[in-house]
Enzyme design. Sequence first.
Site, PDB file in Angstrom:
ATOM      1  N   LEU A 528       0.829  -1.206   0.000  1.00  0.00           N
ATOM      2  CA  LEU A 528       0.000   0.000   0.000  1.00  0.00           C
ATOM      3  C   LEU A 528       0.858   1.250   0.000  1.00  0.00           C
ATOM      4  CD1 LEU A 528      -2.723  -0.873   2.640  1.00  0.00           C
ATOM      5  CD2 LEU A 528      -3.117  -0.331   0.248  1.00  0.00           C
ATOM      6  N   GLY A 529       2.008   1.141   0.610  1.00  0.00           N
ATOM      7  CA  GLY A 529       2.876   2.300   0.687  1.00  0.00           C
ATOM      8  C   GLY A 529       4.058   2.008   1.590  1.00  0.00           C
ATOM      9  N   ARG A 530       4.979   2.948   1.615  1.00  0.00           N
ATOM     10  CA  ARG A 530       6.148   2.796   2.463  1.00  0.00           C
ATOM     11  C   ARG A 530       6.269   4.020   3.334  1.00  0.00           C
ATOM     12  NH1 ARG A 530       9.242  -1.301  -0.253  1.00  0.00           N
ATOM     13  NH2 ARG A 530       8.327  -1.525  -2.320  1.00  0.00           N
ATOM     14  N   GLY A 531       6.595   3.804   4.561  1.00  0.00           N
ATOM     15  CA  GLY A 531       6.779   4.924   5.474  1.00  0.00           C
ATOM     16  C   GLY A 531       8.171   4.881   6.053  1.00  0.00           C
ATOM     17  N   PHE A 533       9.239   3.758   8.672  1.00  0.00           N
ATOM     18  CA  PHE A 533       9.596   2.600   9.484  1.00  0.00           C
ATOM     19  C   PHE A 533       9.306   1.266   8.837  1.00  0.00           C
ATOM     20  CE2 PHE A 533       9.003   6.136  12.322  1.00  0.00           C
ATOM     21  CZ  PHE A 533      10.166   6.093  13.074  1.00  0.00           C
ATOM     22  N   GLY A 534       8.788   1.283   7.644  1.00  0.00           N
ATOM     23  CA  GLY A 534       8.541  -0.009   7.011  1.00  0.00           C
ATOM     24  C   GLY A 534       7.477   0.068   5.935  1.00  0.00           C
ATOM     25  N   VAL A 536       3.815  -1.019   4.224  1.00  0.00           N
ATOM     26  CA  VAL A 536       2.434  -1.305   4.609  1.00  0.00           C
ATOM     27  C   VAL A 536       1.772  -2.133   3.513  1.00  0.00           C
ATOM     28  CG1 VAL A 536       0.215  -0.301   5.264  1.00  0.00           C
ATOM     29  CG2 VAL A 536       2.333   0.841   5.920  1.00  0.00           C
ATOM     30  N   ASP A 651       3.079  13.966  15.117  1.00  0.00           N
ATOM     31  CA  ASP A 651       3.470  13.852  13.708  1.00  0.00           C
ATOM     32  C   ASP A 651       2.245  13.961  12.806  1.00  0.00           C
ATOM     33  OD1 ASP A 651       5.207  13.684  11.607  1.00  0.00           O
ATOM     34  OD2 ASP A 651       5.401  11.500  11.679  1.00  0.00           O
TER      35      ASP A 651
HETATM   36  N1  LIG Z   1      -4.540   1.752   7.334  1.00  0.00           N
HETATM   37  C1  LIG Z   1      -4.110   1.999   6.097  1.00  0.00           C
HETATM   38  N2  LIG Z   1      -4.937   1.821   5.057  1.00  0.00           N
HETATM   39  C2  LIG Z   1      -4.524   2.083   3.808  1.00  0.00           C
HETATM   40  N3  LIG Z   1      -3.299   2.522   3.505  1.00  0.00           N
HETATM   41  C3  LIG Z   1      -2.418   2.720   4.483  1.00  0.00           C
HETATM   42  C4  LIG Z   1      -2.775   2.462   5.836  1.00  0.00           C
HETATM   43  N4  LIG Z   1      -1.721   2.746   6.617  1.00  0.00           N
HETATM   44  C5  LIG Z   1      -0.747   3.156   5.786  1.00  0.00           C
HETATM   45  N5  LIG Z   1      -1.147   3.138   4.498  1.00  0.00           N
HETATM   46  C6  LIG Z   1      -0.343   3.494   3.324  1.00  0.00           C
HETATM   47  O1  LIG Z   1       0.983   3.148   3.582  1.00  0.00           O
HETATM   48  C7  LIG Z   1       1.828   4.295   3.494  1.00  0.00           C
HETATM   49  C8  LIG Z   1       2.898   4.223   4.538  1.00  0.00           C
HETATM   50  O2  LIG Z   1       2.340   4.441   5.820  1.00  0.00           O
HETATM   51  P1  LIG Z   1       3.247   4.740   7.089  1.00  0.00           P
HETATM   52  O3  LIG Z   1       2.327   5.085   8.191  1.00  0.00           O
HETATM   53  O4  LIG Z   1       4.174   3.604   7.276  1.00  0.00           O
HETATM   54  O5  LIG Z   1       4.141   5.928   6.664  1.00  0.00           O
HETATM   55  P2  LIG Z   1       3.925   7.489   6.564  1.00  0.00           P
HETATM   56  O6  LIG Z   1       2.909   7.933   7.514  1.00  0.00           O
HETATM   57  O7  LIG Z   1       3.705   7.807   5.127  1.00  0.00           O
HETATM   58  O8  LIG Z   1       5.360   8.008   6.982  1.00  0.00           O
HETATM   59  P3  LIG Z   1       6.029   8.028   8.434  1.00  0.00           P
HETATM   60  O9  LIG Z   1       6.362   6.610   8.765  1.00  0.00           O
HETATM   61  O10 LIG Z   1       7.239   8.844   8.253  1.00  0.00           O
HETATM   62  O11 LIG Z   1       5.026   8.599   9.353  1.00  0.00           O
HETATM   63  C9  LIG Z   1       0.890   5.466   3.682  1.00  0.00           C
HETATM   64  O12 LIG Z   1       1.374   6.599   3.028  1.00  0.00           O
HETATM   65  C10 LIG Z   1      -0.395   4.964   3.043  1.00  0.00           C
HETATM   66  O13 LIG Z   1      -0.348   5.165   1.642  1.00  0.00           O
END
Ligand SMILES: Nc1ncnc2c1ncn2[C@@H]1O[C@H](COP(=O)(O)OP(=O)(O)OP(=O)(O)O)[C@@H](O)[C@H]1O
Length: 869
Positions: A528-531, A533-534, A536, A651
């Site tokens: 779904l995406g990368r943040g 810390f890892g 998703v 954040d």
């Molecule tokens: N519950 C969810 N449902 C759908 N997509 C999600 C969900 N949680 C995260 N994602 C997707 O995964 C991506 C990464 O999420 P994550 O929370 O790991 O990182 P972030 O918020 O983008 O960055 P950071 O870790 O620096 O806060 C998000 O940008 C979103 O696109």
Amino acid sequence: MLHLKTLVSLSRIVLCLFFLLSTTTIADDASVMSKFLAAISPTPSGWSSTKDYCQWKNVNCDSSKRVTSISLASQSLSGTLPSDLGTLTQLTTLSLQKNSFSGPIPLLANLTFLQDLYLDNNNFSSVPSGFFQGLTSLQTLSLSENSNLQPWSIPTDITQSSSLVSLTAGNANIIGSLPDIFDSFPSLQNVRLSYNNLTGSLPSSFNGSGIQNLWLNNQLMGFSGTIDVLSTMSQLYQVWLHKNQFTGPIPDLSKCASLFDLQLRDNQFTGVVPASLMSISSLRNVSLANNKLQGPMPVFPSNVKLDLSGTNSFCKDIPGPCDTQVTTLLEVAGALGYPLRLADSWEGNDACEKAWTFIGCDPDGNVISVTLSKQHFTGTISPAFANLTSLKNLLLNDNNLTGSIPKSLTMLPQLQQVDEVEGVEEVPQRLVQIAQHPVEGRRHQKVLRYRRVWHKKFGRVDLPDNRKDVVKSNVMGGTNGYNGVASDLQSQSSGDRSDFNVFEGGNVSISIQVLRQVTNNFSEENILGRGGFGVVYRGELHDGTKIAVKRMESGVMGTKGMNEFQAEIAVLTKVRHRHLVALLGYCINGNERLLVYEYMPQGTLTQHLFDWRENGLSPLTWKQRVTTALDVARGVEYLHSLAQQSFIHRDLKPSNILLGDDMRAKVADFGLVKNAPDGKYSVETRLAGTFGYLAPEYAATGRVTTKVDVYAFGVVLMELITGRKALDDSVPDERSHLVTWFRRVLINKENIPKAIDQTLNPDEETMESIYKVAELAGHCTAREPHQRPDMGHAVNILGPLVEQWKPACHDEEDNCGIDLHMSLPQALQRWQANEGTSTMFNDSFSQSQSSIPSKPSGMADTFGSVDCR
Ligand SMILES: Nc1ncnc2c1ncn2[C@@H]1O[C@H](COP(=O)(O)OP(=O)(O)OP(=O)(O)O)[C@@H](O)[C@H]1O
Ligand SMILES: *[C@@H]1O[C@H](CO)[C@@H](O)[C@H](O)[C@H]1NC(C)=O
Ligand SMILES: *[C@@H]1O[C@H](CO)[C@@H](O)[C@H](O)[C@H]1NC(C)=O
Ligand SMILES: *[C@@H]1O[C@H](CO)[C@@H](O)[C@H](O)[C@H]1NC(C)=O
Ligand SMILES: *[C@@H]1O[C@H](CO)[C@@H](O)[C@H](O)[C@H]1NC(C)=O
Ligand SMILES: *[C@@H]1O[C@H](CO)[C@@H](O)[C@H](O)[C@H]1NC(C)=O
Ligand SMILES: *[C@@H]1O[C@H](CO)[C@@H](O)[C@H](O)[C@H]1NC(C)=O
Ligand SMILES: *[C@@H]1O[C@H](CO)[C@@H](O)[C@H](O)[C@H]1NC(C)=O
Ligand SMILES: *[C@@H]1O[C@H](CO)[C@@H](O)[C@H](O)[C@H]1NC(C)=O
């Protein structure tokens, strides 16, 4: 002479006729028997076409060479029975069980001497219609284990078999309901109809019957209704009703003085287990597992083999009396027949806690309101209400209650309101006055609404809500489900927390195998995406529920990641709110840490606000933006206002704001949340957050208060207004830091229209709304923390800008929102059930999936020697 002659010749004719008739009949039994012999293979031992059929082994004839019994049990025979088997009119016993006979069962109607008919454990294809006609001597009928029978129903013809002792047809594809004919069988002892697809309720003609063994367990759909009639069946010995849909309480079975085995598991029984059950001295095994039984955990004598496991709702997990308010409310529920609805939500031993729907308490933990309006409840009003001495409001309108309002209610000192109750006679005078002097306006408005507030000591409490014109959101709050949204927030002080719930003990560990399975082994296409810390991943549970799995791998993760994991667990397992992304569970797998969240199908606010073109989306309308802002404000306000523990997100930014299919927003990513003692004092702490959103005092000193979230929220508001990112390197320096630039814009209101997102194209009314939000954004990003408002203020400003929403359900009562609510443990239970980690659910799951019940292990015992000789 003539006379005599005639007589003689007449008698000759009669003799002749008689002879003819009898030879014809003898010939008929012979022809049926020879057809029978020809149709089955291998040839039964002792049967031979060259021998007289009356000499065949296991065939008996009477003196007229009429066949009276045929016994071919357990001979590995196959073949189809001759269709005229029913012409063996002297037959008393036909035992064909435990073979592989197939084809239709021949019509045996009018075999008036037939007493015992064993056809079980074969492969017959159909039961002919009219089969039970005229079987007037039948005592034993055994059709069990013929699972390929065409679906059939028990016909009312069977009432002609008034000597029936055993009716046995388990796993025989019977459908429909049990006909109400059991008063026709005074000798009936055994009714064994397990593993069919019988539905409907127990027939009332069971009343007073002498049935000893009643096996109706494991129906595909399940019987429903109560089992009250069992209380009249004094001969009961073994009662197997497990795996059905029975409801209501366990009745008083004290008349069943021989009861030995009572299997009630896997139904929907509610209510308190009656003490009378525990004192039946003949009882040796009892299963009550997986029902919704309430009240104190029952204690049986030690010689009883007891199964209480599974999903019951006993007030405590050890024996002993329940809390007095709980006891009283259970009495109230009892007078209503222990409705399933109440059993589902009245769990635990604190009526003021958690999911206790319809109950409101004061901050001292006394029940002050009971709102049972419009629930289709039947039954009576319990005098036990009088034991709720702090009760102020009691609403029972629009149910089907009978009886009278108990006089004891007039003794309640605090009672201010009892809503009118139809069908109830004899309303005491004081209560009539109360009822005729209700809250203003139309009838359906009389129901008081409750505001859910958080109390330091007691958690969630409902207080009467005297705000007018409360409407609900048409947006289902995802899995959080509580829909009460106040639209007239202007009149309120900040800190309205009408729409949240707090859960305790939601710490739910999930196995890595399950997570692998549902994410297709963390496949690339499920990312779904990368943040920071890892990665998703998207996942889908067997019931279609979508989840998001955040996987933090050991390589990526230093201590920072680990701390984040701990923090997220600690916060999210305690917290659920309509505008916070729910944590459904977690998994620790070696160095790997995984978090399972509810899935937010529309992704992040970033995608919709900044990257909509790339993603093929339409730009957000102003209404969507201001709604998002309100949702976020509510979510963050909730975090800030949690009693005892106030949380700071630290954040907040568009990539942590996720959207549902309804485009309603939830705040995600609590990884950086830090518990702020008392919510007041700032704590010095490691700097965390994202540049562009950092409040100046936080960036400079690392000191954190709730006001750093207010600041970040202000930045998000600016982004919503302008469509620009908080930090944008692609524009000239003087514009690259959104806050600096936009606060300059704000100095002169006329500059604002030029600064807003090009895609907005606002009309006058929208522009007014934008001005208000712009002003709020400026206020939130004030340099000094103390100059910034709190989130409650933001909620109050934004609320009126969001158009009022229509209620989601047509019901105008608040309850319609609350009741959709499913707690985390419930959700998880359902989930784990579908994942097969619970055999009990798995079992019922597979049952409902296959049209022909597969034979569970242990069934051989169920239908073996007991039924068939
Ligand atoms: N519950 C969810 N449902 C759908 N997509 C999600 C969900 N949680 C995260 N994602 C997707 O995964 C991506 C990464 O999420 P994550 O929370 O790991 O990182 P972030 O918020 O983008 O960055 P950071 O870790 O620096 O806060 C998000 O940008 C979103 O696109
Ligand atoms: C059985 O007997 C009754 C009455 O004698 C008759 O009406 C009925 O048709 C018979 N049924 C069959 C299936 O032969
Ligand atoms: C039962 O009969 C059906 C046909 O009616 C056949 O397909 C099936 O194989 C038979 N089963 C057994 C166990 O003999
Ligand atoms: C059983 O029948 C008796 C008398 O006919 C009746 O009074 C009683 O209410 C019935 N009980 C149930 C549980 O149906
Ligand atoms: C109930 O008791 C009988 C007889 O002792 C026993 O065979 C049976 O397994 C018991 N049932 C359960 C579910 O324990
Ligand atoms: C009361 O019962 C009747 C029939 O039993 C039903 O039609 C009606 O809808 C019920 N009313 C309520 C308010 O549940
Ligand atoms: C009220 O409570 C008392 C003691 O707590 C109990 O004895 C009494 O039965 C209760 N009354 C009702 C109507 O439940
Ligand atoms: C969750 O539960 C597990 C075991 O049940 C326990 O070890 C762990 O500490 C708990 N975690 C939290 C955050 O409460
Ligand atoms: C079981 O019975 C129900 C209700 O009569 C029916 O809807 C369902 O299709 C039946 N299931 C099977 C497998 O026959």
